[in-house]
Design a protein around this motif. Structure first.
Motif, PDB file in Angstrom:
ATOM      1  N   ILE A  80     -43.173 -24.438   7.617  1.00 56.52           N
ATOM      2  CA  ILE A  80     -42.621 -24.724   8.523  1.00 56.52           C
ATOM      3  C   ILE A  80     -41.776 -23.791   8.752  1.00 56.52           C
ATOM      4  O   ILE A  80     -40.990 -23.968  10.044  1.00 56.52           O
ATOM      5  N   ASP A  81     -40.732 -23.280   8.051  1.00 56.61           N
ATOM      6  CA  ASP A  81     -39.869 -22.357   8.646  1.00 56.61           C
ATOM      7  C   ASP A  81     -40.252 -21.035   9.721  1.00 56.61           C
ATOM      8  O   ASP A  81     -39.623 -21.056  10.450  1.00 56.61           O
ATOM      9  N   ALA A  82     -41.604 -20.758   8.567  1.00 56.35           N
ATOM     10  CA  ALA A  82     -42.038 -19.932  10.040  1.00 56.35           C
ATOM     11  C   ALA A  82     -42.654 -20.141  10.887  1.00 56.35           C
ATOM     12  O   ALA A  82     -42.239 -19.462  11.990  1.00 56.35           O
ATOM     13  N   LEU A  83     -42.644 -21.432  11.153  1.00 50.08           N
ATOM     14  CA  LEU A  83     -43.534 -22.498  12.321  1.00 50.08           C
ATOM     15  C   LEU A  83     -42.421 -21.878  13.519  1.00 50.08           C
ATOM     16  O   LEU A  83     -42.768 -22.095  14.335  1.00 50.08           O
ATOM     17  N   VAL A  84     -41.284 -22.731  12.661  1.00 48.14           N
ATOM     18  CA  VAL A  84     -39.942 -23.199  13.782  1.00 48.14           C
ATOM     19  C   VAL A  84     -39.060 -21.970  14.227  1.00 48.14           C
ATOM     20  O   VAL A  84     -39.316 -21.656  15.499  1.00 48.14           O
ATOM     21  N   GLU A  85     -40.131 -20.664  13.681  1.00 51.29           N
ATOM     22  CA  GLU A  85     -39.632 -19.441  14.498  1.00 51.29           C
ATOM     23  C   GLU A  85     -40.490 -18.998  15.786  1.00 51.29           C
ATOM     24  O   GLU A  85     -39.924 -18.283  16.310  1.00 51.29           O
ATOM     25  N   VAL A  86     -41.292 -19.860  16.120  1.00 54.29           N
ATOM     26  CA  VAL A  86     -42.361 -18.950  16.622  1.00 54.29           C
ATOM     27  C   VAL A  86     -43.207 -20.403  17.809  1.00 54.29           C
ATOM     28  O   VAL A  86     -43.473 -20.407  18.667  1.00 54.29           O
ATOM     29  N   PHE A  87     -42.523 -21.298  17.154  1.00 51.59           N
ATOM     30  CA  PHE A  87     -43.082 -22.966  18.112  1.00 51.59           C
ATOM     31  C   PHE A  87     -41.485 -22.847  18.914  1.00 51.59           C
ATOM     32  O   PHE A  87     -40.320 -22.663  19.201  1.00 51.59           O
ATOM     33  N   GLU A  88     -41.553 -23.981  20.427  1.00 44.05           N
ATOM     34  CA  GLU A  88     -41.077 -23.850  21.262  1.00 44.05           C
ATOM     35  C   GLU A  88     -40.394 -25.627  21.076  1.00 44.05           C
ATOM     36  O   GLU A  88     -40.845 -26.291  20.119  1.00 44.05           O
ATOM     37  N   PRO A  89     -39.335 -25.900  21.423  1.00 42.73           N
ATOM     38  CA  PRO A  89     -39.199 -27.329  21.865  1.00 42.73           C
ATOM     39  C   PRO A  89     -40.453 -28.252  22.105  1.00 42.73           C
ATOM     40  O   PRO A  89     -40.783 -27.699  23.127  1.00 42.73           O
ATOM     41  N   GLY A  90     -40.550 -29.323  21.511  1.00 41.34           N
ATOM     42  CA  GLY A  90     -41.925 -30.399  22.087  1.00 41.34           C
ATOM     43  C   GLY A  90     -43.020 -29.980  21.339  1.00 41.34           C
ATOM     44  O   GLY A  90     -43.861 -30.808  22.132  1.00 41.34           O
ATOM     45  N   ASP A  91     -42.942 -28.977  21.026  1.00 42.01           N
ATOM     46  CA  ASP A  91     -44.112 -28.443  19.831  1.00 42.01           C
ATOM     47  C   ASP A  91     -44.565 -29.299  18.752  1.00 42.01           C
ATOM     48  O   ASP A  91     -42.929 -30.218  18.472  1.00 42.01           O
ATOM     49  N   ILE A  92     -45.524 -29.880  18.162  1.00 43.32           N
ATOM     50  CA  ILE A  92     -45.848 -30.782  17.005  1.00 43.32           C
ATOM     51  C   ILE A  92     -45.977 -29.870  15.546  1.00 43.32           C
ATOM     52  O   ILE A  92     -47.275 -28.997  15.763  1.00 43.32           O
ATOM     53  N   ILE A  93     -45.423 -30.209  14.558  1.00 43.84           N
ATOM     54  CA  ILE A  93     -45.894 -29.815  13.354  1.00 43.84           C
ATOM     55  C   ILE A  93     -45.850 -31.002  12.712  1.00 43.84           C
ATOM     56  O   ILE A  93     -45.224 -32.026  12.484  1.00 43.84           O
TER      57      ILE A  93
END
Length: 167
Positions: A87-100
């Motif tokens: 999750i931490d790694a995805l938050v670094e490369v995702f943007e607002p509005g994306d979905i995890i």
């Protein structure tokens, strides 16, 4: 930068993740990005299922770049620390509005904590444990339908806020 060609992605390619990726790829209209921290598992899945049309990534940034916006990633890793790390790694490369989407069977208070932390970034988070083992992940139409409903539900709708606010 690679073209954003996948409409959904799976992180974690052990038994459940690789079979879920295969299930999703078999559904009409899906192109699935795949990522595993050890690329050998990614390569094995590519070699064993070349007709699936997977979009492989070697880094989280490549994974994010391969996904159409708003991006959707389903995490299929061990509960606890490994899930938090992804999750931490995805938050670094995702943007607002994306979905995890956490597809693991996490401890519910952890899901509440994660949703609250991720929400602060503007990224959407859903805990949606997937069960049924290897065969369920690979063959179950119910899993594919459920994930589609979860992802559709997580997409921002300015008219309705459906998220649980207990956290």
């Amino acid at each position: 930068m690679p073209e954003a060609s996948a409409n959904i992605g799976v992180v974690g390619l052990a038994v459940m993740g690789s079979n879920l990726a295969r299930n999703l790829a078999s559904r009409e209209g899906n192109t699935v990005a795949i990522f595993n921290r050890s690329y050998e598992k990614t390569q094995t899945l590519l070699d064993e299922h070349p007709a699936a049309g997977f979009v492989p990534a070697r880094t989280y940034q490549e994974f994010a770049d391969s996904l159409q916006k708003p991006r959707t990633a389903i995490i299929m890793v061990k509960a606890g620390g490994p899930t938090d790390a992804v999750i931490d790694a995805l938050v670094e490369v995702f943007e607002p509005g994306d979905i995890i989407v956490d597809g693991g069977n996490a401890y519910f208070p952890d899901t509440i904590r994660r949703e609250k932390a991720v929400r602060e970034t503007g990224i959407n988070f859903v805990g949606a444990g997937i069960s049924g083992g290897e065969e369920g992940a690979h063959r179950s139409v119910d899993h594919a339908r459920r994930l589609r409903r979860v992802v559709d539900h997580a997409r921002p709708d300015p008219q309705v806020d459906r998220r649980d606010r207990r956290g």
